[in-house]
Scaffold this active site. Structure first.
Site, short mmCIF file in Angstrom:
data_model
loop_
_atom_site.label_atom_id
_atom_site.label_comp_id
_atom_site.label_asym_id
_atom_site.label_seq_id
_atom_site.Cartn_x
_atom_site.Cartn_y
_atom_site.Cartn_z
N LYS A 53 9.88 23.88 -12.63
CA LYS A 53 9.27 22.63 -12.37
C LYS A 53 8.24 22.41 -11.88
O LYS A 53 7.41 22.51 -11.05
CB LYS A 53 9.88 21.17 -13.12
CG LYS A 53 9.38 20.14 -12.83
CD LYS A 53 8.96 19.14 -13.62
CE LYS A 53 7.78 18.43 -13.93
NZ LYS A 53 8.02 17.34 -14.47
N ARG A 74 0.90 -1.29 0.06
CA ARG A 74 0.42 0.22 0.18
C ARG A 74 0.57 1.32 0.07
O ARG A 74 0.90 2.14 -0.19
CB ARG A 74 -1.15 -0.44 1.45
CG ARG A 74 -1.59 -1.08 1.18
CD ARG A 74 -3.24 -1.07 1.98
NE ARG A 74 -4.04 -1.78 2.36
CZ ARG A 74 -4.03 -3.20 2.84
NH1 ARG A 74 -2.43 -3.15 3.84
NH2 ARG A 74 -4.65 -3.83 2.92
N ASN A 81 3.48 20.75 -21.42
CA ASN A 81 3.08 20.16 -22.60
C ASN A 81 3.62 20.85 -23.51
O ASN A 81 3.13 19.98 -25.17
CB ASN A 81 1.80 19.39 -22.61
CG ASN A 81 1.65 17.92 -22.04
OD1 ASN A 81 2.48 17.89 -22.14
ND2 ASN A 81 0.22 18.18 -21.45
N HIS A 96 13.11 11.79 -28.04
CA HIS A 96 12.05 12.82 -27.01
C HIS A 96 12.57 14.28 -27.21
O HIS A 96 12.19 15.03 -28.08
CB HIS A 96 12.07 11.86 -25.72
CG HIS A 96 10.60 12.87 -25.14
ND1 HIS A 96 9.54 13.16 -25.48
CD2 HIS A 96 11.42 13.70 -24.51
CE1 HIS A 96 8.90 13.65 -24.95
NE2 HIS A 96 10.04 14.23 -24.08
N GLU A 156 14.35 20.16 -23.01
CA GLU A 156 12.83 20.48 -21.31
C GLU A 156 13.39 22.15 -20.56
O GLU A 156 12.74 22.74 -20.89
CB GLU A 156 12.92 19.49 -20.57
CG GLU A 156 12.52 17.48 -20.86
CD GLU A 156 11.19 18.31 -21.55
OE1 GLU A 156 10.50 18.52 -21.46
OE2 GLU A 156 11.11 16.81 -22.10
N LYS A 201 4.89 11.61 -10.72
CA LYS A 201 3.84 10.99 -11.81
C LYS A 201 4.71 9.60 -11.79
O LYS A 201 6.31 9.41 -12.06
CB LYS A 201 4.22 11.41 -13.05
CG LYS A 201 3.13 12.81 -13.00
CD LYS A 201 2.86 12.92 -14.58
CE LYS A 201 2.39 13.67 -15.10
NZ LYS A 201 2.42 13.75 -16.50
N ARG A 260 -0.03 22.41 -15.01
CA ARG A 260 0.56 21.82 -15.58
C ARG A 260 0.92 21.38 -16.94
O ARG A 260 1.32 20.73 -17.55
CB ARG A 260 0.65 20.45 -14.73
CG ARG A 260 1.47 20.01 -14.09
CD ARG A 260 1.57 18.65 -13.01
NE ARG A 260 2.97 18.20 -13.44
CZ ARG A 260 3.08 16.91 -12.07
NH1 ARG A 260 2.21 16.67 -10.94
NH2 ARG A 260 3.83 16.11 -11.99
N GLU A 298 -1.77 17.89 -12.11
CA GLU A 298 -2.12 18.01 -13.95
C GLU A 298 -3.58 18.08 -14.04
O GLU A 298 -4.38 17.50 -15.12
CB GLU A 298 -1.64 17.19 -14.60
CG GLU A 298 -1.21 17.32 -15.72
CD GLU A 298 -0.08 16.46 -16.86
OE1 GLU A 298 0.10 15.54 -16.39
OE2 GLU A 298 -0.45 16.37 -17.88
N HIS A 325 4.80 19.32 -27.02
CA HIS A 325 4.89 18.04 -27.06
C HIS A 325 3.21 17.19 -27.76
O HIS A 325 3.27 16.49 -28.15
CB HIS A 325 4.71 17.74 -25.41
CG HIS A 325 5.78 17.72 -25.08
ND1 HIS A 325 6.34 18.91 -24.53
CD2 HIS A 325 6.49 16.57 -24.00
CE1 HIS A 325 7.98 18.26 -23.42
NE2 HIS A 325 8.19 16.92 -23.86
N HIS A 369 5.21 14.55 -28.92
CA HIS A 369 4.94 12.96 -29.22
C HIS A 369 4.77 12.33 -30.85
O HIS A 369 4.84 11.38 -30.60
CB HIS A 369 3.85 13.40 -28.51
CG HIS A 369 4.14 13.51 -26.88
ND1 HIS A 369 3.49 13.95 -25.66
CD2 HIS A 369 5.52 13.10 -26.16
CE1 HIS A 369 4.39 13.86 -25.05
NE2 HIS A 369 5.10 13.27 -24.47
ZN ZN Z 1 8.89 15.80 -22.64
#
Ligand code: ZN
Ligand code: ADP
Length: 364
Positions: free
Chosen positions: A230, A124, A248, A267, A188, A146, A244, A240, A251, A255
């Site tokens: 960040k 848990r 992106n 990336h 980034e 995340k 947040r 998010e 992205h 992506h």
């Molecule tokens: Zn990224």
């Protein structure tokens, strides 16, 4: 050593610190001992990082009298699956890990995602510590809590939010990092400058060459600044649901390009061209002055990143992947656009024809 405190919900129980410096493993040992987060620690790392840095990290902790084990798994995104999770958990049970144990994620984003996920579900939930070893993980994935693994149907489908107890960023790890991986982190950093910190952007422009040559003192400053940005965004929007999303930037198209290339485009490369594309769209829709658009493109080139995709990459393919993007809500694809440098906003009304035209322009 720089210290940055992350305050979630303004409660001490959900706050933690990011420590940044060169050769900080000894001090990390001291902090872990003093904080007394667990009765024992299990390092989770991958088959590339283990031979390069595993022994040093273990030694720094054992030096302080801490009980330490290590579990390795094969390096690569392909390991981010439920089988790896089970095999790590079986090993943890074998070595006798219980609720007073903590994990240490030693590696890039893949190790961080996997370790955070295991820590969030084992008995848990147990504590974990991030020790990111790629530039990308140092400025991006190690902060924010995340965690995720992939399914055959898609990336990051199973995951949780589980904040680490602490993040230790040692620049010494970067010395063994392949150049392409370095570029992933750099993209980034540029992104954070564009969306939130015009001063950082000026610094990147001024010091582009030193950064490309991995000047460590400068890098420490830049990493610290990026982590502050960040963490500021994560503090306001831990789960998010709003702000947040501006992370992106670059992205949505990025992506799609990355996936359409079958991941032969990294990336960092994909996000770099994605940022150029988002800036172009912002200009075409009359939000962003064209000087700012040009400034973004020229910094990306100066710093050694790319503003081009191969002419063979299918525009249809990229465009239909954008539409399938998980950010799609109803029939709307939401793009993060710019009003000016440091002022991003989310826009749901970008015409498909403009997106296609912008993708085509990246091939020239
Ligand atoms: Zn990224
Ligand atoms: P990221 O998402 O941070 O790029 P990955 O976990 O996919 O992370 O790491 C990228 C690659 O770099 C992997 O093959 C990993 O094993 C390797 N790697 C991570 N850290 C280092 C390092 N400090 N030196 C050399 N290789 C590294």
């Amino acid at each position: 050593m720089t210290r940055i405190e992350v305050n979630l919900e303004k409660k001490p129980s959900t706050s933690y610190e990011i420590y940044i410096g060169q050769n900080i493993l000894d001090r990390m040992g001291l902090v872990i001992t003093k904080k007394n987060w667990a009765s024992r620690y299990i390092i989770i790392t991958d088959s590339n990082v283990s031979p390069l840095h595993g022994d040093r990290v273990q030694a720094a902790l054992k030096e302080m009298g801490l009980k330490v084990d290590q579990i390795d798994f094969p390096a690569g995104e392909a390991s981010k699956n439920i089988q790896t999770i089970f095999s790590i958990i079986h090993r943890m049970i074998e070595v006798g890990a219980d609720r007073t144990s903590a994990l240490i994620a030693l590696g890039g984003g893949v190790v961080g995602d996997i370790t955070g996920f295991v820590a969030s579900i084992y008995m848990r939930g147990i504590p974990y510590i991030q020790v990111p070893t790629t530039l990308l993980a140092q400025v991006d994935s190690s902060i924010g809590g995340k965690t995720a693994i992939d399914l055959p149907q898609g990336k990051n489908i199973l995951g949780t939010f589980h904040q680490p107890k602490g993040v230790f960023i040692d620049l010494a790890f970067l010395k063994t990092l392949p150049p392409r991986e370095f570029g992933n982190g750099l993209a980034e950093i540029v992104k954070c400058g564009i969306i939130d910190d015009p001063e950082l952007l000026s610094l990147l422009e001024k010091e582009a060459e030193a950064i490309r040559n991995q000047d460590m003192i400068l890098l420490e400053k830049i990493i610290a600044r990026t982590c502050r940005i960040k963490k500021g965004i994560v503090e306001i929007d831990e789960m998010e649901t709003g702000l947040r999303r501006i992370l992106n930037f670059g992205h949505t198209i990025g992506h799609a390009i990355e996936a359409e290339s079958g991941y032969s485009i990294s990336h960092g490369e994909a996000v770099s061209v994605g940022m150029v594309a988002a800036a172009n769209i912002s200009d075409r829709l009359k939000y962003l002055p064209s000087e700012d658009r040009e400034r973004i493109r020229s910094l990306i080139r100066m710093i050694g990143l790319t503003d081009r995709i191969p002419p063979t990459l299918s525009t249809d393919g990229v465009s239909s992947r954008i539409k399938r993007d998980k950010k799609k809500e109803g029939d709307i694809v939401r793009f993060v656009l710019l009003k000016k440098i440091g002022v991003p906003f989310v826009n749901g009304g970008v015409p498909e024809a403009l997106v296609r035209e912008t993708i085509e322009a990246l091939k020239k």
